[in-house]
Design an enzyme around this catalytic site. Structure first.
Site, PDB file in Angstrom:
ATOM      1  N   PHE A 143      -8.727  -4.080  -1.724  1.00 16.11           N
ATOM      2  CA  PHE A 143      -7.457  -3.571  -1.903  1.00 16.11           C
ATOM      3  C   PHE A 143      -7.022  -3.215  -0.723  1.00 16.11           C
ATOM      4  O   PHE A 143      -7.489  -2.702   0.452  1.00 16.11           O
ATOM      5  CB  PHE A 143      -7.655  -2.337  -2.723  1.00 16.11           C
ATOM      6  CG  PHE A 143      -6.275  -1.881  -3.299  1.00 16.11           C
ATOM      7  CD1 PHE A 143      -6.085  -1.931  -4.648  1.00 16.11           C
ATOM      8  CD2 PHE A 143      -5.232  -1.150  -2.214  1.00 16.11           C
ATOM      9  CE1 PHE A 143      -4.870  -1.523  -5.156  1.00 16.11           C
ATOM     10  CE2 PHE A 143      -4.261  -0.750  -2.901  1.00 16.11           C
ATOM     11  CZ  PHE A 143      -3.964  -0.789  -3.933  1.00 16.11           C
ATOM     12  N   ASP A 229      -9.425  -2.849   7.846  1.00 17.41           N
ATOM     13  CA  ASP A 229      -8.619  -1.877   7.137  1.00 17.41           C
ATOM     14  C   ASP A 229      -9.207  -0.646   6.748  1.00 17.41           C
ATOM     15  O   ASP A 229     -10.511  -0.407   5.824  1.00 17.41           O
ATOM     16  CB  ASP A 229      -8.257  -2.439   5.659  1.00 17.41           C
ATOM     17  CG  ASP A 229      -7.290  -1.805   4.891  1.00 17.41           C
ATOM     18  OD1 ASP A 229      -7.304  -0.534   5.192  1.00 17.41           O
ATOM     19  OD2 ASP A 229      -6.707  -2.293   3.870  1.00 17.41           O
ATOM     20  N   LYS A 258      -3.216   7.059   5.141  1.00 15.77           N
ATOM     21  CA  LYS A 258      -3.708   8.167   4.218  1.00 15.77           C
ATOM     22  C   LYS A 258      -3.964   9.405   4.957  1.00 15.77           C
ATOM     23  O   LYS A 258      -2.977  10.284   5.164  1.00 15.77           O
ATOM     24  CB  LYS A 258      -5.043   7.414   3.531  1.00 15.77           C
ATOM     25  CG  LYS A 258      -4.583   6.467   2.566  1.00 15.77           C
ATOM     26  CD  LYS A 258      -5.480   6.182   1.363  1.00 15.77           C
ATOM     27  CE  LYS A 258      -4.937   5.135   0.530  1.00 15.77           C
ATOM     28  NZ  LYS A 258      -4.499   5.368  -0.475  1.00 15.77           N
TER      29      LYS A 258
HETATM   30  C1  PLP Z   1      -7.763   0.129   1.814  1.00 16.18           C
HETATM   31  C2  PLP Z   1      -6.525   0.339   1.411  1.00 16.18           C
HETATM   32  N1  PLP Z   1      -5.641  -0.419   2.310  1.00 16.18           N
HETATM   33  C3  PLP Z   1      -4.444  -0.351   2.155  1.00 16.18           C
HETATM   34  C4  PLP Z   1      -3.766   0.613   1.075  1.00 16.18           C
HETATM   35  C5  PLP Z   1      -2.340   0.563   1.009  1.00 16.18           C
HETATM   36  O1  PLP Z   1      -1.894   1.865   1.592  1.00 16.18           O
HETATM   37  P1  PLP Z   1      -0.355   2.633   0.990  1.00 16.18           P
HETATM   38  O2  PLP Z   1      -0.753   2.868  -0.512  1.00 16.18           O
HETATM   39  O3  PLP Z   1      -0.328   3.803   1.837  1.00 16.18           O
HETATM   40  O4  PLP Z   1       0.505   1.583   1.301  1.00 16.18           O
HETATM   41  C6  PLP Z   1      -4.689   1.435   0.547  1.00 16.18           C
HETATM   42  C7  PLP Z   1      -4.355   2.063  -0.897  1.00 16.18           C
HETATM   43  O5  PLP Z   1      -4.863   2.705  -1.516  1.00 16.18           O
HETATM   44  C8  PLP Z   1      -6.070   1.124   0.662  1.00 16.18           C
HETATM   45  O6  PLP Z   1      -7.024   1.766  -0.358  1.00 16.18           O
END
Ligand code: PLP
Length: 471
Positions: A143, A229, A258
């Protein structure tokens, strides 16, 4: 719900997203929260909920931490420069230095943005600029966000369907598989390999100890950049500042978001090496070649600095490791007798409780019938039980509906961990021993069917479910 809040919710449904309101109503989770503090959420009817989701790892410092709130108030009171787009935002420099020092390795520069997806978008562009290649590698089950570029790095059709053609040149490989990685890297066409050190929505999947360092070496050998990530796993969620620190891996870029601003102001950051930064911002002409209006805004930067203060001063990393170990140990012991409990896994306070299909005939028929209605139905019933009966907020993993994510704020205490484990035992025990769990599921399915547009498709399935339950 009170009169006033009904009106507010009506305007949300009318003018924002009616389906979201209907879904929460359906699950019995449409609660109006009046106040949130630490690990607790207080609803307007006086009910207190325990947060074991943290907004998907946003609230590492707990809800509305007073230190962070005070820092933001002071920032507003000083009437300083905000979003002039014509000055040097000093707070951004300060935050970048602290983040890079904590991340270590060769990460010396930061790019700030306002979300995780925006960070992933930046990392896509930066890796292409630095390598002059287009291809992007990512892992099955990942994700990375829902903007077009980030979505191009996700293989789950649920998220992609209906949004047209995404970025070309992206390839999914199995997570935790260095052989598959090397096979792709050998083609020499990839700018970057994007990977979560622990797959969060993929089911809290912790890789083998040497996977990430092997990935680093392979990426280096074939000229591909390693992008971690850490949007969910960073900021001490797993006990260390970055989950990467558990695995002794140094990335070329790290994406954070986050929890970076204490759950109060949108923010994201991409940490990168000097070489990557120079490849993007390579001349005066290209000084603003990648930026955004809200990037480096004073409130977000102030919140980031205050969040780091709290995480470090309260030593929340150590707490995360201790409480995470305690949680998994207690859950494993308590839930072991139940056949649908497959185990726990995780790092620090990022844990998953995995369920498996039952073998006992009576349970198996019900389980299969509900799965046929919708793959997420079983998991949502669990989440609903936790919420409505136990007053605990959790969620299933977005890309694995058999894993319940448990990620309380890092300020949780051992009493709350014990409380959660007791609650989990009650929910899991009912799942195995009470027909109420399954009959309530049927009622939920019925309500879902009534509001589903494709009612005909579901009607046949309802007959199956009913015959199973009455058997
Ligand atoms: C691992 C990961 N990367 C990227 C994102 C995307 O972040 P955002 O929702 O702030 O765009 C998320 C969102 O849940 C995530 O869990």
């Amino acid at each position: 719900m009170r009169q006033g809040s009904v009106a507010i919710q009506n305007s949300y449904a009318e003018s924002v997203n009616p389906q979201w309101v209907r879904l929460l109503d359906l699950l019995g989770m449409n609660v109006r929260y009046e106040r949130c503090r630490g690990t607790e959420l207080f609803a307007d009817d006086g009910t207190r909920y325990l947060d074991f989701l943290s907004g998907y790892c946003v609230h590492n410092t707990g809800h509305n931490h007073p230190y962070i709130v005070e820092a933001l108030k002071q920032e507003l009171d000083r009437s300083g420069p905000a979003m002039l787009q014509s000055h040097v935002p000093e707070l951004a420099g300060e935050l970048a230095q602290r983040l890079c020092a904590l991340a270590g390795g060769n990460l010396t520069k930061a790019f700030f943005c306002s979300s995780g997806s925006e960070g992933v978008e930046a990392a896509i562009k930066f890796s292409r600029a630095a390598t002059r290649r287009d291809g992007l590698l990512y892992c099955e089950g990942a994700f990375h966000g829902l903007t077009c570029g980030a979505l191009s790095l996700m293989d789950n059709s649920f998220w992609r369907e209906g949004f047209g053609t995404l970025l070309a040149g992206t390839t999914a490989i199995p997570f935790d598989d260095p052989t598959a990685l090397e096979q792709q890297l050998q083609t020499g066409k990839y700018a970057a390999f994007f990977v979560e050190p622990v797959q969060s929505e993929g089911g809290i999947r912790v890789p083998a100890p040497h996977y990430l360092s092997a990935a680093q070496q392979l990426c280096k050998r074939y000229g591909t950049l390693l992008v971690l990530d850490e949007v969910q796993t960073g900021m001490f969620r797993t006990g260390r500042f970055l989950a990467a620190h558990h695995f002794d891996v140094a990335a070329d870029m790290v994406v954070l978001a986050k929890a970076l601003s204490g759950g109060l102001i949108p923010v994201g950051a991409v940490l990168m090496t000097e070489e990557i930064s120079e490849a993007v911002y390579s001349s005066l002409q290209r000084a603003i070649v990648h930026t955004s209006t809200f990037s480096e805004n004073a409130l977000a930067m102030r919140a980031g600095l205050a969040t780091l203060d709290v995480l470090q001063q309260e030593d929340l990393g150590t707490r995360s490791i201790q409480l995470g170990n305690l949680l998994r140990e207690l859950l494993t012991g308590t839930l072991a007798p139940y056949e649908m409990f497959a185990g726990t896994r995780g790092l620090g306070l990022l844990s998953g409780i995995e369920f498996r299909p039952p073998t006992k005939l009576s349970l198996r028929l019900s389980f299969q019938a509900f799965r046929a209605i919708h793959p997420a139905m079983f998991g949502q019933m669990l989440v609903m039980r936790f919420f409505r009966q136990q007053k605990i907020l959790t969620q299933m993993c977005g890309n694995d509906f058999m894993v319940l994510k448990t990620a309380p704020p890092l300020v949780a205490d051992s009493t709350q961990i014990h409380h959660f484990v007791n609650a989990a035992e009650q929910v899991v025990s009912e799942l195995h021993n009470s027909t109420a769990f399954w009959s309530e599921s049927l009622a939920l399915a019925r309500r879902a069917m009534n509001i589903a547009a494709d009612i005909c498709v579901y009607t046949n399935r309802e007959i199956v479910v009913e015959s199973v339950l009455s058997a």
